[in-house]
Design an enzyme around this catalytic site. Structure first.
Site, PDB file in Angstrom:
ATOM      1  N   GLY A   9       1.987   0.910  -9.527  1.00 49.91           N
ATOM      2  CA  GLY A   9       1.443   0.807  -8.156  1.00 49.91           C
ATOM      3  C   GLY A   9       2.453   1.291  -7.131  1.00 49.91           C
ATOM      4  O   GLY A   9       2.535   0.775  -6.010  1.00 49.91           O
ATOM      5  N   LEU A  11       2.679   3.842  -5.259  1.00 52.43           N
ATOM      6  CA  LEU A  11       2.281   4.572  -4.043  1.00 52.43           C
ATOM      7  C   LEU A  11       1.664   3.656  -2.988  1.00 52.43           C
ATOM      8  O   LEU A  11       1.046   4.113  -2.042  1.00 52.43           O
ATOM      9  CB  LEU A  11       1.303   5.692  -4.406  1.00 52.43           C
ATOM     10  CG  LEU A  11       1.841   6.729  -5.408  1.00 52.43           C
ATOM     11  CD1 LEU A  11       0.805   7.814  -5.647  1.00 52.43           C
ATOM     12  CD2 LEU A  11       3.154   7.340  -4.944  1.00 52.43           C
ATOM     13  N   GLY A  12       1.864   2.359  -3.129  1.00 54.30           N
ATOM     14  CA  GLY A  12       1.364   1.421  -2.128  1.00 54.30           C
ATOM     15  C   GLY A  12       2.354   1.243  -0.991  1.00 54.30           C
ATOM     16  O   GLY A  12       3.315   2.010  -0.853  1.00 54.30           O
ATOM     17  N   ASP A  48      -2.730   3.866 -15.191  1.00 53.33           N
ATOM     18  CA  ASP A  48      -3.539   2.698 -14.853  1.00 53.33           C
ATOM     19  C   ASP A  48      -3.007   1.536 -15.686  1.00 53.33           C
ATOM     20  O   ASP A  48      -2.971   1.636 -16.920  1.00 53.33           O
ATOM     21  CB  ASP A  48      -5.010   3.015 -15.194  1.00 53.33           C
ATOM     22  CG  ASP A  48      -5.945   1.885 -14.814  1.00 53.33           C
ATOM     23  OD1 ASP A  48      -5.517   0.702 -14.845  1.00 53.33           O
ATOM     24  OD2 ASP A  48      -7.111   2.173 -14.503  1.00 53.33           O
ATOM     25  N   TYR A 138      -7.472 -12.989  -4.846  1.00 47.45           N
ATOM     26  CA  TYR A 138      -6.096 -12.481  -4.928  1.00 47.45           C
ATOM     27  C   TYR A 138      -5.122 -13.644  -5.200  1.00 47.45           C
ATOM     28  O   TYR A 138      -4.313 -13.586  -6.131  1.00 47.45           O
ATOM     29  CB  TYR A 138      -5.764 -11.804  -3.599  1.00 47.45           C
ATOM     30  CG  TYR A 138      -4.339 -11.346  -3.410  1.00 47.45           C
ATOM     31  CD1 TYR A 138      -3.738 -10.438  -4.279  1.00 47.45           C
ATOM     32  CD2 TYR A 138      -3.588 -11.807  -2.310  1.00 47.45           C
ATOM     33  CE1 TYR A 138      -2.420 -10.003  -4.063  1.00 47.45           C
ATOM     34  CE2 TYR A 138      -2.290 -11.374  -2.092  1.00 47.45           C
ATOM     35  CZ  TYR A 138      -1.713 -10.471  -2.973  1.00 47.45           C
ATOM     36  OH  TYR A 138      -0.432 -10.046  -2.757  1.00 47.45           O
TER      37      TYR A 138
HETATM   38  N1  LIG Z   1       2.587  -5.744   1.227  1.00 47.07           N
HETATM   39  C1  LIG Z   1       2.686  -7.049   1.383  1.00 47.07           C
HETATM   40  O1  LIG Z   1       2.756  -7.550   2.524  1.00 47.07           O
HETATM   41  C2  LIG Z   1       2.754  -7.941   0.162  1.00 47.07           C
HETATM   42  C3  LIG Z   1       2.837  -9.336   0.350  1.00 47.07           C
HETATM   43  C4  LIG Z   1       2.862 -10.159  -0.761  1.00 47.07           C
HETATM   44  C5  LIG Z   1       2.859  -9.623  -2.037  1.00 47.07           C
HETATM   45  N2  LIG Z   1       2.782  -8.268  -2.203  1.00 47.07           N
HETATM   46  C6  LIG Z   1       2.740  -7.756  -3.580  1.00 47.07           C
HETATM   47  O2  LIG Z   1       3.579  -6.625  -3.712  1.00 47.07           O
HETATM   48  C7  LIG Z   1       2.969  -5.670  -4.593  1.00 47.07           C
HETATM   49  C8  LIG Z   1       2.882  -4.335  -3.903  1.00 47.07           C
HETATM   50  O3  LIG Z   1       2.127  -4.496  -2.710  1.00 47.07           O
HETATM   51  P1  LIG Z   1       1.717  -3.271  -1.784  1.00 47.07           P
HETATM   52  O4  LIG Z   1       1.618  -3.828  -0.417  1.00 47.07           O
HETATM   53  O5  LIG Z   1       2.559  -2.095  -2.065  1.00 47.07           O
HETATM   54  O6  LIG Z   1       0.225  -3.056  -2.307  1.00 47.07           O
HETATM   55  P2  LIG Z   1      -0.747  -1.801  -1.958  1.00 47.07           P
HETATM   56  O7  LIG Z   1      -2.143  -2.323  -1.993  1.00 47.07           O
HETATM   57  O8  LIG Z   1      -0.272  -1.087  -0.758  1.00 47.07           O
HETATM   58  O9  LIG Z   1      -0.505  -0.883  -3.235  1.00 47.07           O
HETATM   59  C9  LIG Z   1      -0.925  -1.244  -4.531  1.00 47.07           C
HETATM   60  C10 LIG Z   1      -0.915   0.031  -5.357  1.00 47.07           C
HETATM   61  O10 LIG Z   1      -1.426  -0.326  -6.660  1.00 47.07           O
HETATM   62  C11 LIG Z   1      -2.220   0.771  -7.087  1.00 47.07           C
HETATM   63  N3  LIG Z   1      -3.173   0.295  -8.108  1.00 47.07           N
HETATM   64  C12 LIG Z   1      -4.334  -0.379  -7.904  1.00 47.07           C
HETATM   65  N4  LIG Z   1      -4.942  -0.601  -9.090  1.00 47.07           N
HETATM   66  C13 LIG Z   1      -4.142  -0.060 -10.043  1.00 47.07           C
HETATM   67  C14 LIG Z   1      -4.221   0.037 -11.444  1.00 47.07           C
HETATM   68  N5  LIG Z   1      -5.268  -0.455 -12.142  1.00 47.07           N
HETATM   69  N6  LIG Z   1      -3.212   0.647 -12.124  1.00 47.07           N
HETATM   70  C15 LIG Z   1      -2.154   1.166 -11.445  1.00 47.07           C
HETATM   71  N7  LIG Z   1      -2.038   1.137 -10.100  1.00 47.07           N
HETATM   72  C16 LIG Z   1      -3.020   0.509  -9.416  1.00 47.07           C
HETATM   73  C17 LIG Z   1      -2.900   1.300  -5.839  1.00 47.07           C
HETATM   74  O11 LIG Z   1      -3.321   2.641  -6.014  1.00 47.07           O
HETATM   75  C18 LIG Z   1      -1.806   1.136  -4.804  1.00 47.07           C
HETATM   76  O12 LIG Z   1      -1.057   2.323  -4.642  1.00 47.07           O
HETATM   77  C19 LIG Z   1       1.617  -6.258  -4.991  1.00 47.07           C
HETATM   78  O13 LIG Z   1       1.718  -6.842  -6.255  1.00 47.07           O
HETATM   79  C20 LIG Z   1       1.339  -7.301  -3.932  1.00 47.07           C
HETATM   80  O14 LIG Z   1       0.572  -8.352  -4.451  1.00 47.07           O
HETATM   81  C21 LIG Z   1       2.722  -7.427  -1.123  1.00 47.07           C
END
Ligand SMILES: NC(=O)c1ccc[n+]([C@@H]2O[C@H](COP(=O)([O-])OP(=O)(O)OC[C@H]3O[C@@H](n4cnc5c(N)ncnc54)[C@H](O)[C@@H]3O)[C@@H](O)[C@H]2O)c1
Length: 305
Positions: A9, A11-12, A48, A138
């Protein structure tokens, strides 16, 4: 030691910043995701996390010895399809753990979230072990992975390290969470646009600068095992803010942001989340503290947008 790290993941919202920091620290990074990268500074493969065979192939091909498992469906987006949120978050987590065990990978970083708490937790000041009855799928899925983490760590099957992140403030757009307004407002201010906020003006939630989140995560991953006092995720805390307070901070640093409040279904989610976090166990175990307060965070991130 320099590691060969697979990030799922990647690219998030968080991925790019972890790639940069972990690369700077001398590690090799393989970024993976199900979307196409625009511009990426390390090796990339489509992957994935539900695909065990491909995961096995990549770990062997790139000689991976550590995983940062970020792939997930977040809170707000997750409510649109709870079934697939459960499936991706939980089966994805289990797949990564299985792949690590099968390939003798000893250490995994997996972020949890403040969404594991709920109205039964003492939301005014949430300690590490509050009762947890999350109200989003979630939160439910992350909490069940926390329980699995506790199982694997307690039995010393694998070393999973985790922090419950609050809303993270970065210069990339978030991917469908309940704290997204914090970044969206910075983009609106920078682009001279008005902002329609999906939360009430006085909704306080915990937030932190991305650099603080990364520093704590890397310190936790590098910490000596004997200093890790718990087998489940750590709370972490930096500052708390509300949309109106954040709006005032943005305007105090030279912008003229106008915000209208139109709370939607995310208000109910935010009402079930902590207002303030007790992270004393983390601070004691790894000797970490945040470097950015709310004003520094707003200034630093808006300048980098
Ligand atoms: N951003 C925040 O404020 C925050 C807060 C608490 C926890 N988190 C945790 O940190 C982690 C990263 O968060 P983020 O903000 O970058 O999330 P995001 O939603 O921006 O990115 C998640 C990424 O996962 C990818 N993804 C989705 N399904 C997938 C699959 N089946 N296989 C592979 N990739 C897949 C998506 O394409 C996306 O690029 C997550 O686990 C999230 O729960 C984030």
């Amino acid at each position: 030691m320099n590691n060969r790290i697979l990030i799922t993941g990647a690219l998030g919202q968080l991925g790019e910043f972890f790639i940069n920091s972990l690369t700077k620290a001398g590690n090799y990074i393989l970024a993976t995701d199900i979307k196409k990268p625009n511009n990426i500074s390390c090796d990339f493969e489509f992957y994935d996390i539900l695909d065990l065979e491909k995961g096995n192939e990549l770990i062997k091909k790139y000689k991976i010895n550590q995983v940062y498992n970020f792939a997930a469906i977040l809170s707000a987006k997750g409510e649109n399809n709870p079934m697939s949120t459960w499936y991706i978050n939980n089966s994805g987590f289990m797949n990564i753990i299985k792949l690590c065990i099968d390939n003798n990978i000893k250490k995994v970083f997996w972020p949890s979230t403040i969404a594991v708490f709920g109205k039964n937790s003492n939301l005014d000041f949430v300690n590490n072990e509050e009762p947890m009855f999350p109200e989003t799928m979630y939160g439910v899925s992350k909490l069940s992975c926390e329980k699995a983490m506790f199982y694997f760590n307690s039995k010393k099957i694998i070393d999973i390290r985790s922090i419950r992140f609050p809303g993270i403030v970065s210069s990339t757009k978030p991917g469908g969470g309940t704290t997204d307004y914090i970044v969206d407002m910075l983009f609106s201010a920078k682009n001279n646009e008005n902002y329609n906020c999906f939360l009430n003006s006085e909704t306080f939630l915990p937030m932190m600068h991305i650099d603080d989140a990364i520093e704590a995560s890397i310190m936790l991953m590098n910490a000596d095992k004997k200093n890790i006092s718990i087998n489940y995720p750590y709370n972490i805390s930096s500052f708390e803010t509300s949309p109106s307070k954040w709006n005032n901070i943005i305007n105090s640093i030279g912008y003229d942001l106008n915000v209208k409040y139109k709370p939607d279904y995310r208000q109910k989610i935010a009402d079930s989340w902590p207002k303030k976090i007790d992270d004393s166990i983390l601070r004691n175990d790894i000797k970490w503290e945040p470097k950015f307060n709310d004003i520094d965070t707003a200034k630093h991130i808006i300048d980098s947008i």
